[in-house]
Structures are given as C-alpha cells and as structure tokens.
Design a protein around this motif. Structure first.
Motif, PDB file in Angstrom:
ATOM      1  N   ALA A 151       0.797  -1.170  -0.070  1.00  0.00           N
ATOM      2  CA  ALA A 151      -0.002   0.009   0.041  1.00  0.00           C
ATOM      3  C   ALA A 151       0.997   1.255   0.036  1.00  0.00           C
ATOM      4  O   ALA A 151       0.532   2.174  -0.704  1.00  0.00           O
ATOM      5  CB  ALA A 151      -0.897  -0.030   1.384  1.00  0.00           C
ATOM      6  N   LYS A 152       1.915   1.254   0.888  1.00  0.00           N
ATOM      7  CA  LYS A 152       2.965   2.290   0.894  1.00  0.00           C
ATOM      8  C   LYS A 152       3.585   2.615  -0.623  1.00  0.00           C
ATOM      9  O   LYS A 152       3.430   3.801  -0.961  1.00  0.00           O
ATOM     10  CB  LYS A 152       3.964   2.043   1.906  1.00  0.00           C
ATOM     11  CG  LYS A 152       4.960   3.317   1.996  1.00  0.00           C
ATOM     12  CD  LYS A 152       5.966   2.900   3.216  1.00  0.00           C
ATOM     13  CE  LYS A 152       6.783   3.835   3.304  1.00  0.00           C
ATOM     14  NZ  LYS A 152       7.892   3.789   4.465  1.00  0.00           N
ATOM     15  N   ASN A 153       3.846   1.537  -1.387  1.00  0.00           N
ATOM     16  CA  ASN A 153       4.337   1.628  -2.657  1.00  0.00           C
ATOM     17  C   ASN A 153       3.389   2.340  -3.577  1.00  0.00           C
ATOM     18  O   ASN A 153       3.712   3.026  -4.432  1.00  0.00           O
ATOM     19  CB  ASN A 153       4.695   0.346  -3.114  1.00  0.00           C
ATOM     20  CG  ASN A 153       5.852  -0.317  -2.400  1.00  0.00           C
ATOM     21  OD1 ASN A 153       6.833   0.761  -1.761  1.00  0.00           O
ATOM     22  ND2 ASN A 153       6.269  -1.560  -2.237  1.00  0.00           N
ATOM     23  N   ILE A 158       1.366   7.263  -6.849  1.00  0.00           N
ATOM     24  CA  ILE A 158       0.477   7.945  -6.832  1.00  0.00           C
ATOM     25  C   ILE A 158       1.000   9.449  -6.775  1.00  0.00           C
ATOM     26  O   ILE A 158       0.894  10.330  -7.430  1.00  0.00           O
ATOM     27  CB  ILE A 158      -0.782   7.631  -6.289  1.00  0.00           C
ATOM     28  CG1 ILE A 158      -1.256   6.393  -6.731  1.00  0.00           C
ATOM     29  CG2 ILE A 158      -1.761   8.929  -6.430  1.00  0.00           C
ATOM     30  CD1 ILE A 158      -2.609   5.838  -5.870  1.00  0.00           C
ATOM     31  N   GLN A 159       1.574   9.792  -5.440  1.00  0.00           N
ATOM     32  CA  GLN A 159       1.940  10.792  -5.119  1.00  0.00           C
ATOM     33  C   GLN A 159       3.200  11.316  -5.866  1.00  0.00           C
ATOM     34  O   GLN A 159       3.255  12.754  -6.426  1.00  0.00           O
ATOM     35  CB  GLN A 159       2.274  10.814  -3.724  1.00  0.00           C
ATOM     36  CG  GLN A 159       1.030  10.662  -2.699  1.00  0.00           C
ATOM     37  CD  GLN A 159       1.483  10.541  -1.313  1.00  0.00           C
ATOM     38  OE1 GLN A 159       2.624  10.311  -0.838  1.00  0.00           O
ATOM     39  NE2 GLN A 159       0.575  11.224  -0.456  1.00  0.00           N
ATOM     40  N   SER A 160       4.113  10.672  -6.218  1.00  0.00           N
ATOM     41  CA  SER A 160       5.487  11.099  -7.168  1.00  0.00           C
ATOM     42  C   SER A 160       4.637  11.326  -8.657  1.00  0.00           C
ATOM     43  O   SER A 160       5.524  12.238  -9.273  1.00  0.00           O
ATOM     44  CB  SER A 160       6.258   9.882  -7.240  1.00  0.00           C
ATOM     45  OG  SER A 160       5.803   8.744  -7.897  1.00  0.00           O
ATOM     46  N   ASN A 161       3.554  11.058  -8.918  1.00  0.00           N
ATOM     47  CA  ASN A 161       3.218  11.429 -10.211  1.00  0.00           C
ATOM     48  C   ASN A 161       1.939  12.548 -10.282  1.00  0.00           C
ATOM     49  O   ASN A 161       1.162  12.444 -11.290  1.00  0.00           O
ATOM     50  CB  ASN A 161       2.516  10.125 -10.979  1.00  0.00           C
ATOM     51  CG  ASN A 161       3.527   9.250 -11.525  1.00  0.00           C
ATOM     52  OD1 ASN A 161       4.243   9.378 -12.310  1.00  0.00           O
ATOM     53  ND2 ASN A 161       4.084   8.197 -10.867  1.00  0.00           N
ATOM     54  N   ILE A 197      -6.439   8.926  -5.776  1.00  0.00           N
ATOM     55  CA  ILE A 197      -5.809   9.262  -7.091  1.00  0.00           C
ATOM     56  C   ILE A 197      -6.445  10.755  -7.225  1.00  0.00           C
ATOM     57  O   ILE A 197      -5.869  11.853  -7.535  1.00  0.00           O
ATOM     58  CB  ILE A 197      -5.721   8.625  -8.190  1.00  0.00           C
ATOM     59  CG1 ILE A 197      -5.232   7.249  -8.226  1.00  0.00           C
ATOM     60  CG2 ILE A 197      -5.623   9.354  -9.543  1.00  0.00           C
ATOM     61  CD1 ILE A 197      -5.297   6.278  -9.095  1.00  0.00           C
ATOM     62  N   LYS A 198      -7.826  10.704  -7.403  1.00  0.00           N
ATOM     63  CA  LYS A 198      -8.618  11.945  -7.619  1.00  0.00           C
ATOM     64  C   LYS A 198      -8.175  13.072  -6.442  1.00  0.00           C
ATOM     65  O   LYS A 198      -7.806  14.170  -6.685  1.00  0.00           O
ATOM     66  CB  LYS A 198     -10.101  11.790  -7.452  1.00  0.00           C
ATOM     67  CG  LYS A 198     -10.789  12.935  -7.821  1.00  0.00           C
ATOM     68  CD  LYS A 198     -12.526  12.878  -7.448  1.00  0.00           C
ATOM     69  CE  LYS A 198     -13.016  11.953  -8.038  1.00  0.00           C
ATOM     70  NZ  LYS A 198     -14.354  11.930  -7.961  1.00  0.00           N
ATOM     71  N   THR A 199      -8.133  12.603  -5.150  1.00  0.00           N
ATOM     72  CA  THR A 199      -7.760  13.455  -3.973  1.00  0.00           C
ATOM     73  C   THR A 199      -6.268  14.070  -3.968  1.00  0.00           C
ATOM     74  O   THR A 199      -5.807  15.175  -3.927  1.00  0.00           O
ATOM     75  CB  THR A 199      -8.090  12.820  -2.752  1.00  0.00           C
ATOM     76  OG1 THR A 199      -9.255  12.594  -2.622  1.00  0.00           O
ATOM     77  CG2 THR A 199      -7.856  13.816  -1.606  1.00  0.00           C
ATOM     78  N   LYS A 204      -2.518  18.608  -5.232  1.00  0.00           N
ATOM     79  CA  LYS A 204      -1.549  19.437  -6.137  1.00  0.00           C
ATOM     80  C   LYS A 204      -2.480  20.615  -6.719  1.00  0.00           C
ATOM     81  O   LYS A 204      -1.553  21.745  -6.773  1.00  0.00           O
ATOM     82  CB  LYS A 204      -1.300  18.557  -7.354  1.00  0.00           C
ATOM     83  CG  LYS A 204      -0.206  17.317  -6.714  1.00  0.00           C
ATOM     84  CD  LYS A 204       1.093  17.821  -6.216  1.00  0.00           C
ATOM     85  CE  LYS A 204       1.650  16.780  -5.644  1.00  0.00           C
ATOM     86  NZ  LYS A 204       1.189  16.061  -4.390  1.00  0.00           N
ATOM     87  N   ALA A 205      -3.467  20.635  -7.415  1.00  0.00           N
ATOM     88  CA  ALA A 205      -4.106  21.800  -7.631  1.00  0.00           C
ATOM     89  C   ALA A 205      -4.260  23.046  -6.610  1.00  0.00           C
ATOM     90  O   ALA A 205      -4.061  24.142  -6.693  1.00  0.00           O
ATOM     91  CB  ALA A 205      -5.388  21.406  -8.365  1.00  0.00           C
ATOM     92  N   LEU A 206      -4.610  22.596  -5.461  1.00  0.00           N
ATOM     93  CA  LEU A 206      -4.567  23.437  -4.368  1.00  0.00           C
ATOM     94  C   LEU A 206      -3.424  24.021  -3.881  1.00  0.00           C
ATOM     95  O   LEU A 206      -3.570  25.326  -3.802  1.00  0.00           O
ATOM     96  CB  LEU A 206      -5.516  22.614  -3.262  1.00  0.00           C
ATOM     97  CG  LEU A 206      -6.082  23.357  -2.016  1.00  0.00           C
ATOM     98  CD1 LEU A 206      -7.569  23.809  -2.514  1.00  0.00           C
ATOM     99  CD2 LEU A 206      -6.524  22.328  -0.960  1.00  0.00           C
ATOM    100  N   GLN A 207      -2.585  23.306  -4.057  1.00  0.00           N
ATOM    101  CA  GLN A 207      -1.143  23.846  -3.667  1.00  0.00           C
ATOM    102  C   GLN A 207      -0.706  25.029  -4.789  1.00  0.00           C
ATOM    103  O   GLN A 207      -0.407  25.985  -4.365  1.00  0.00           O
ATOM    104  CB  GLN A 207       0.120  22.827  -3.675  1.00  0.00           C
ATOM    105  CG  GLN A 207      -0.215  21.972  -2.420  1.00  0.00           C
ATOM    106  CD  GLN A 207       0.836  20.796  -2.643  1.00  0.00           C
ATOM    107  OE1 GLN A 207       1.711  20.762  -3.526  1.00  0.00           O
ATOM    108  NE2 GLN A 207       0.823  19.777  -1.792  1.00  0.00           N
TER     109      GLN A 207
END
Length: 259
Positions: A151-153, A158-161, A197-199, A204-207
């Motif tokens: 799960a961590k992987n 997801i976060q790195s992309n 993924i959506k979140t 990223k958009a929020l940042q």
C-alpha cells in the motif's frame, strides 16, 4: 512539528492549534478533501466545543480520510493538539480495515483507549503529549506486513506522479490486478484507489492555487484535466468551492484545516 525518528514511517507530523475568539458569533472552518487522517484532542476543556457538520466532535478522536468537504463550527476560544498519519498505517496500528474509519470521528475514550484522552488533555505541554502518544503507538504497532508495504508503494507511486495516473497504471507498474488493488486500498487506506488518485490531483491543484503564481487555465493543463469544466467540477466536488473562489480565499489566508 516532526515526529520522533522511531515513528517517521507512520506519523507525518504532530500539530498544535490555538484559536482565540473576539466575538460571540459562531465561526466556521471549511475542511477540504485530502489525505489527512489521524488523532486530535481538544486541550484544556472539560467538554467539546467543536461541531463537525452540526455533530459534536469527541474531545479525543481518531478520524479517517474525509471523502467530501465539510465544516467545523465553534463559538469560543479553544486549543487543539494532534497528529497526522500516513494514509496506509491505520490497519497496521489499530488492526481494523481502514474503511471503518472513513468519514468518521471516533471517540478515543469510548472505542480506542479509555484513559488516553485524559492523559493527553491534562499533560503539561505539547512535548509531554508527544511522549504520551509515542509510547501508546509504539505499544500498539505490530510488525510490518507485506500488504502495508505494498500500500505504501502504491501511494508513493500516485503521489510522485501528482495523481496523474490511473488504476490501470498501477496494475501495469506493480504487475497485479485491479481487484487486488481495490481490496488492498479498502483494507489499508479506507477509500478506493480512484478516490485517492482524485484527491491527490486535487491537493496538487490546491497547492498551485494557493501559490497564486500561475493561472487557473495553466493549472488545469499542467495536471492534465480534460478541459476547464472538468477541472472546475473536480475542485468544486472536493472543496465545495470553485477554483476562482478558492483563489480569492487563499489571497486572504492559506490555511487548510482538517478536523
């Protein structure tokens, strides 16, 4: 504030919040959808002063991922203390599927540990509270499981992309099946992989919106939204506000509080 080294793989950070009221008029925090789940305590009070979507929040609570925007209302000064976990560690720590915590504020005193809330709330300072929570979590932690590591992987991928991936991308990257990914996210994270993924893409958009250095059109393009209307619909769904409304809000303040 960063967690002790021994908890760095489980706790993202500890936080404190002090809010002073200058009027008797009730105030509201708007909480957006993100990947924050953790434990929080209202410090220095005998009863809760916070309402989440018009429901009284426990003084000490464990909260899972929120999948919809919400509000937290208060009408007096208060202080809070808490921590935010990494999204994949709930089952490892508490031994229950993460989906049971999604969109929930669970009383620690009633359902997790009867004396933990009192210990934390009555502690002399934040450093002592961190010591209490650290000792509690270390006592709870089981050995890492293969499922938790996987799960961590997934989450790191997801976060790195920046959330610009699909479940099929995960299937291909990790040589697994969509069904296995769905089941693992339900157990370990508490939401579907598509929602995660959506979140992530929304965050990223929020940042970028908060930074206010690029136009909304450029943000939508950089995060590969199909078109501007898709971007607007996505942001409104996860924040309750349009991108333009968020942009104006962040010009005044850049705080996103999840309680």
């Amino acid at each position: 504030m960063p967690p002790p080294d021994i908890l760095r793989n489980h706790v993202r950070y500890f936080w404190t919040l002090d809010v002073s009221m200058t009027t008797t008029t009730a105030a509201v925090f708007h909480a957006y959808v993100d990947h924050s789940l953790g434990i929080s305590f209202q410090v220095g009070c005998n009863q809760s002063v916070l309402l989440h979507n018009n429901t009284l929040i426990p003084i000490g609570m464990l909260h899972g991922l929120n999948t919809v925007p919400s509000t937290v209302q208060y009408n007096c000064s208060f202080s809070s203390f808490g921590l935010v976990f990494y999204p994949h560690v709930i089952k490892e720590i508490f031994g229950m599927d993460a989906c049971h915590f999604t969109n929930a504020q669970i009383s620690i005193e009633d359902h997790i540990e009867p004396f933990l809330t009192e210990e934390v709330v009555t502690a002399a300072n934040s450093r002592k509270r961190i010591e209490i929570i650290t000792a509690y979590l270390l006592n709870k932690l089981n050995k890492k499981t293969a499922q938790g590591a996987l799960a961590k992987n997934f989450i790191h991928y997801i976060q790195s992309n920046a959330g610009i991936v699909t479940v099929k991308d995960l299937v291909s990257a990790f040589n697994t099946t969509e069904r296995q990914i769905e089941r693992l996210f339900k157990e370990q994270v508490g939401v579907t992989p598509r929602h995660f993924i959506k979140t992530e893409r929304f965050q990223k958009a929020l940042q970028q919106i908060a930074a206010n250095t690029t136009s909304l059109t450029e943000i939508a393009y950089s995060l590969q939204y199909a078109d501007q209307s898709h971007f607007i619909r996505h942001v409104r769904q996860l924040s309750g506000l349009s991108p333009k409304q968020l942009q104006k809000k962040y010009q005044k303040t850049a705080i996103n509080i999840i309680l």
